[in-house]
Design a protein around this motif. Structure first.
Motif, mmCIF file in Angstrom:
data_model
loop_
_atom_site.group_PDB
_atom_site.id
_atom_site.type_symbol
_atom_site.label_atom_id
_atom_site.label_comp_id
_atom_site.label_asym_id
_atom_site.label_seq_id
_atom_site.Cartn_x
_atom_site.Cartn_y
_atom_site.Cartn_z
ATOM 1 N N PRO A 87 36.216 44.295 35.639
ATOM 2 C CA PRO A 87 36.942 45.061 36.659
ATOM 3 C C PRO A 87 37.686 44.172 37.654
ATOM 4 N N TYR A 88 37.131 42.998 37.920
ATOM 5 C CA TYR A 88 37.789 42.061 38.832
ATOM 6 C C TYR A 88 39.153 41.636 38.282
ATOM 7 N N SER A 89 39.211 41.366 36.982
ATOM 8 C CA SER A 89 40.477 40.986 36.348
ATOM 9 C C SER A 89 41.471 42.136 36.380
ATOM 10 N N ILE A 90 40.991 43.325 36.114
ATOM 11 C CA ILE A 90 41.880 44.491 36.106
ATOM 12 C C ILE A 90 42.429 44.764 37.503
ATOM 13 N N ILE A 91 41.580 44.670 38.508
ATOM 14 C CA ILE A 91 42.028 44.892 39.888
ATOM 15 C C ILE A 91 43.042 43.826 40.303
ATOM 16 N N LEU A 92 42.806 42.579 39.902
ATOM 17 C CA LEU A 92 43.766 41.517 40.231
ATOM 18 C C LEU A 92 45.120 41.765 39.578
ATOM 19 N N LEU A 93 45.101 42.217 38.341
ATOM 20 C CA LEU A 93 46.362 42.478 37.652
ATOM 21 C C LEU A 93 47.095 43.677 38.241
ATOM 22 N N LEU A 94 46.357 44.724 38.602
ATOM 23 C CA LEU A 94 46.994 45.910 39.162
ATOM 24 C C LEU A 94 47.562 45.655 40.554
ATOM 25 N N LYS A 107 48.664 42.801 41.556
ATOM 26 C CA LYS A 107 49.613 41.677 41.434
ATOM 27 C C LYS A 107 49.181 40.481 42.281
ATOM 28 N N GLY A 108 47.890 40.264 42.378
ATOM 29 C CA GLY A 108 47.373 39.093 43.065
ATOM 30 C C GLY A 108 47.245 39.225 44.563
ATOM 31 N N GLY A 109 47.393 40.397 45.083
ATOM 32 C CA GLY A 109 47.276 40.576 46.528
ATOM 33 C C GLY A 109 48.627 40.523 47.201
ATOM 34 N N SER A 110 48.602 40.423 48.506
ATOM 35 C CA SER A 110 49.845 40.515 49.265
ATOM 36 C C SER A 110 50.754 39.301 49.059
ATOM 37 N N MET A 111 50.172 38.123 48.894
ATOM 38 C CA MET A 111 50.998 36.938 48.702
ATOM 39 C C MET A 111 50.856 36.336 47.315
ATOM 40 N N GLY A 112 50.050 36.942 46.469
ATOM 41 C CA GLY A 112 49.923 36.493 45.094
ATOM 42 C C GLY A 112 48.912 35.394 44.855
ATOM 43 N N VAL A 147 42.960 32.906 40.629
ATOM 44 C CA VAL A 147 41.608 33.130 40.129
ATOM 45 C C VAL A 147 41.638 33.773 38.733
ATOM 46 N N LEU A 148 42.769 34.316 38.360
ATOM 47 C CA LEU A 148 42.872 35.045 37.096
ATOM 48 C C LEU A 148 42.544 34.209 35.856
ATOM 49 N N PRO A 149 42.945 32.940 35.732
ATOM 50 C CA PRO A 149 42.527 32.163 34.552
ATOM 51 C C PRO A 149 41.020 32.001 34.434
ATOM 52 N N ILE A 150 40.338 31.870 35.553
ATOM 53 C CA ILE A 150 38.875 31.771 35.525
ATOM 54 C C ILE A 150 38.274 33.078 35.050
ATOM 55 N N SER A 151 38.772 34.161 35.593
ATOM 56 C CA SER A 151 38.248 35.477 35.235
ATOM 57 C C SER A 151 38.546 35.821 33.770
ATOM 58 N N LEU A 152 39.716 35.498 33.309
ATOM 59 C CA LEU A 152 40.059 35.791 31.913
ATOM 60 C C LEU A 152 39.290 34.908 30.937
#
Length: 95
Positions: A23-30, A32-37, A42-47
């Motif tokens: 879910p952490y990966s999905i939330i990050l993708l949806l 778009k990495g937060g307000s500044m990206g 963290v996405l490569p670690i999560s994936l």
């Protein structure tokens, strides 16, 4: 039989750690990495932890139950996932 039980238990632990990372990966993708990206860093670690679902899922098949290679991959992957899970859960947020 000992390799089989160890392999299945480590695979189960990997699947349980992915209950946090998937879910952490999905939330990050949806988002778009937060307000500044910066969340995309963290996405490569999560994936990479999410990819371990493939190897842990293979160990539940009879053909790969006693595989030493999958045991090594899953053991190293669980150490990797447990480290990042501990780090994500214990690091305080800066709001």
């Amino acid at each position: 039989m000992n390799v089989k039980i160890t392999n299945l238990s480590i695979s189960t632990l990997l699947i349980l750690t992915n209950l946090y990372f998937l879910p952490y990966s999905i939330i990050l993708l949806l988002n778009k990495g937060g307000s500044m990206g910066y969340g995309l860093l963290v996405l490569p670690i999560s994936l990479s932890v999410n990819l371990l679902l493939l190897t842990s899922g293979l160990t539940f098949k009879k053909r790969f139950n006693k595989s030493i290679a999958l045991l090594i991959i899953n053991s190293l992957g669980f150490i990797w996932a447990a480290f990042w899970l501990w780090l994500f859960l214990t690091t305080p947020k800066i709001d």
